[in-house]
Design a protein around this motif. Structure first.
Motif, PDB file in Angstrom:
ATOM      1  N   ASP A  35       0.835  -1.213   0.000  1.00 39.77           N
ATOM      2  CA  ASP A  35       0.000   0.000   0.000  1.00 39.77           C
ATOM      3  C   ASP A  35       0.874   1.270   0.000  1.00 39.77           C
ATOM      4  OD1 ASP A  35       0.756   0.670   2.706  1.00 39.77           O
ATOM      5  OD2 ASP A  35      -0.636  -0.855   3.400  1.00 39.77           O
ATOM      6  N   ASP A  36       0.194   2.416  -0.089  1.00 42.21           N
ATOM      7  CA  ASP A  36       0.905   3.690  -0.214  1.00 42.21           C
ATOM      8  C   ASP A  36       1.767   4.011   1.000  1.00 42.21           C
ATOM      9  OD1 ASP A  36      -0.265   4.067  -2.629  1.00 42.21           O
ATOM     10  OD2 ASP A  36      -1.805   5.451  -1.913  1.00 42.21           O
TER      11      ASP A  36
ATOM     12  N   PHE B 108      -0.714   9.416   7.845  1.00 42.91           N
ATOM     13  CA  PHE B 108      -1.301   8.075   7.758  1.00 42.91           C
ATOM     14  C   PHE B 108      -1.747   7.588   9.128  1.00 42.91           C
ATOM     15  CE2 PHE B 108       0.943   7.609   3.651  1.00 42.91           C
ATOM     16  CZ  PHE B 108      -0.041   6.958   2.929  1.00 42.91           C
ATOM     17  N   LYS B 175      -6.659   8.498  -1.871  1.00 41.24           N
ATOM     18  CA  LYS B 175      -5.407   7.769  -2.038  1.00 41.24           C
ATOM     19  C   LYS B 175      -4.940   7.208  -0.700  1.00 41.24           C
ATOM     20  CE  LYS B 175      -1.316   8.515  -4.093  1.00 41.24           C
ATOM     21  NZ  LYS B 175      -0.162   9.369  -4.325  1.00 41.24           N
ATOM     22  N   ARG B 176      -5.019   8.078   0.315  1.00 39.00           N
ATOM     23  CA  ARG B 176      -4.551   7.656   1.628  1.00 39.00           C
ATOM     24  C   ARG B 176      -5.383   6.518   2.172  1.00 39.00           C
ATOM     25  NH1 ARG B 176      -3.138  13.037   3.288  1.00 39.00           N
ATOM     26  NH2 ARG B 176      -0.927  13.168   2.815  1.00 39.00           N
ATOM     27  N   LYS B 178      -6.981   4.203   0.785  1.00 36.25           N
ATOM     28  CA  LYS B 178      -6.661   2.920   0.168  1.00 36.25           C
ATOM     29  C   LYS B 178      -5.662   2.106   1.009  1.00 36.25           C
ATOM     30  CE  LYS B 178      -4.896   3.325  -3.983  1.00 36.25           C
ATOM     31  NZ  LYS B 178      -3.642   2.719  -4.418  1.00 36.25           N
ATOM     32  N   GLY B 179      -4.595   2.791   1.414  1.00 34.22           N
ATOM     33  CA  GLY B 179      -3.536   2.064   2.079  1.00 34.22           C
ATOM     34  C   GLY B 179      -3.690   1.979   3.592  1.00 34.22           C
TER      35      GLY B 179
END
Lengths: 186, 186
Positions: A35-36, B108, B175-176, B178-179
């Motif tokens: 993942d990112d 994150f 985007k964030r 997702k991970g």
């Protein structure tokens, strides 16, 4: 000073090689990140080591130049090039310190025998080299008495948090296990 | 050069303040870390920012000195102090780059409104400042034509991986997401 320069040359040549090994290990991890967050994390460490590598590519010949071409009379705080050398060496002391921590962070994640064996080897050498650089620079900074202030001094004063416990293998392993859950780590 | 020095002074004074805010955020996280890996991770980032802070404490007065006391004639590659200034500025360009990544990594993890709002603010300012420092230094390094080689040039050549997508808020958030898995991240 020539004697110290010989040691610095050896240490920074060794760590340059170690960075390359570590970057090679990180490369596929970044490519295959799940993942990112994971990708950014390893890419970030990769880039910090890459920055350090670029600085060492400049520093190593400078050490070598001072070791081979200069006389003891050049080693004075009024010599600008020598001052630059001392500044760079002080910076790369932190570079080594941060590298030990990058390796420790990687050791939490790469627990397979092949990678953990290499990481532990690199870690042990880098930690020993960091200690020696710190000691040499302490002594040199006192000798040349410039106004350098060590931003880490207050960390080192009471303890060295990088040090492994007395029986490194056994205790460290159990220490690591405590915090480690497979799959839960970035 | 005076005009650029004024910009550098502003940017590095701003980022010094930002480091302190970020370190204050990390402090309780380190204290309350749930395991060794988490503790080392945040402590490591904390220390890297602390090292940067110590360098900025030296750099900011040096910028100020050049801005206020020096003439344009002092801004030459044969002036050792000016060379040192350029070297430090080039180093702190990477310091800013790494800071943006530290903030992204923290984003994150610290998803509560209070911390993510502050982190996003610091992130946006730092990213803009990083871009400006990069641009100014590219121009200055060309002007003074010393043999400085940018170790990041090959990253920047094809893309700037730090850049947020076109509609920052929306796309970045998705985007964030997702991970991100709550509790699974270091």
């Amino acid at each position: 000073m020539k004697k110290e320069l010989k040691v610095f040359f050896k240490i920074f040549t060794t760590t340059k090689d170690a960075i390359e090994k570590f970057m090679n290990m990180l490369n596929p991890v970044i490519q295959n990140a799940s993942d990112d967050h994971e990708r950014l994390y390893y890419h970030h460490i990769y880039e910090e080591e890459e920055q350090r590598l670029s600085r060492l590519v400049e520093l190593i010949p400078l050490i070598s130049k001072f070791e081979q071409e200069k006389d003891e009379k050049d080693f004075t705080p009024t010599n600008n090039e020598f001052n630059r050398l001392l500044q760079e060496l002080n910076l790369e002391k932190f570079g080594l310190h941060n590298f030990v921590e990058h390796l420790d962070l990687a050791l939490f994640r790469f627990t397979d025998t092949e990678r953990s064996t290499l990481l532990n080897e690199l870690r042990d050498v880098s930690y020993r080299d960091y200690q020696q650089v710190k000691e040499l620079l302490n002594e040199i900074n006192t000798r040349f008495d410039h106004d350098y202030v060590d931003p880490h001094a207050h960390h080192d004063e009471h303890h060295d948090h990088l040090a492994r416990p007395a029986s490194p293998t056994v205790v460290t392993k159990s220490k690591r296990k405590k915090g480690f859950t497979v799959g839960s780590l970035l």
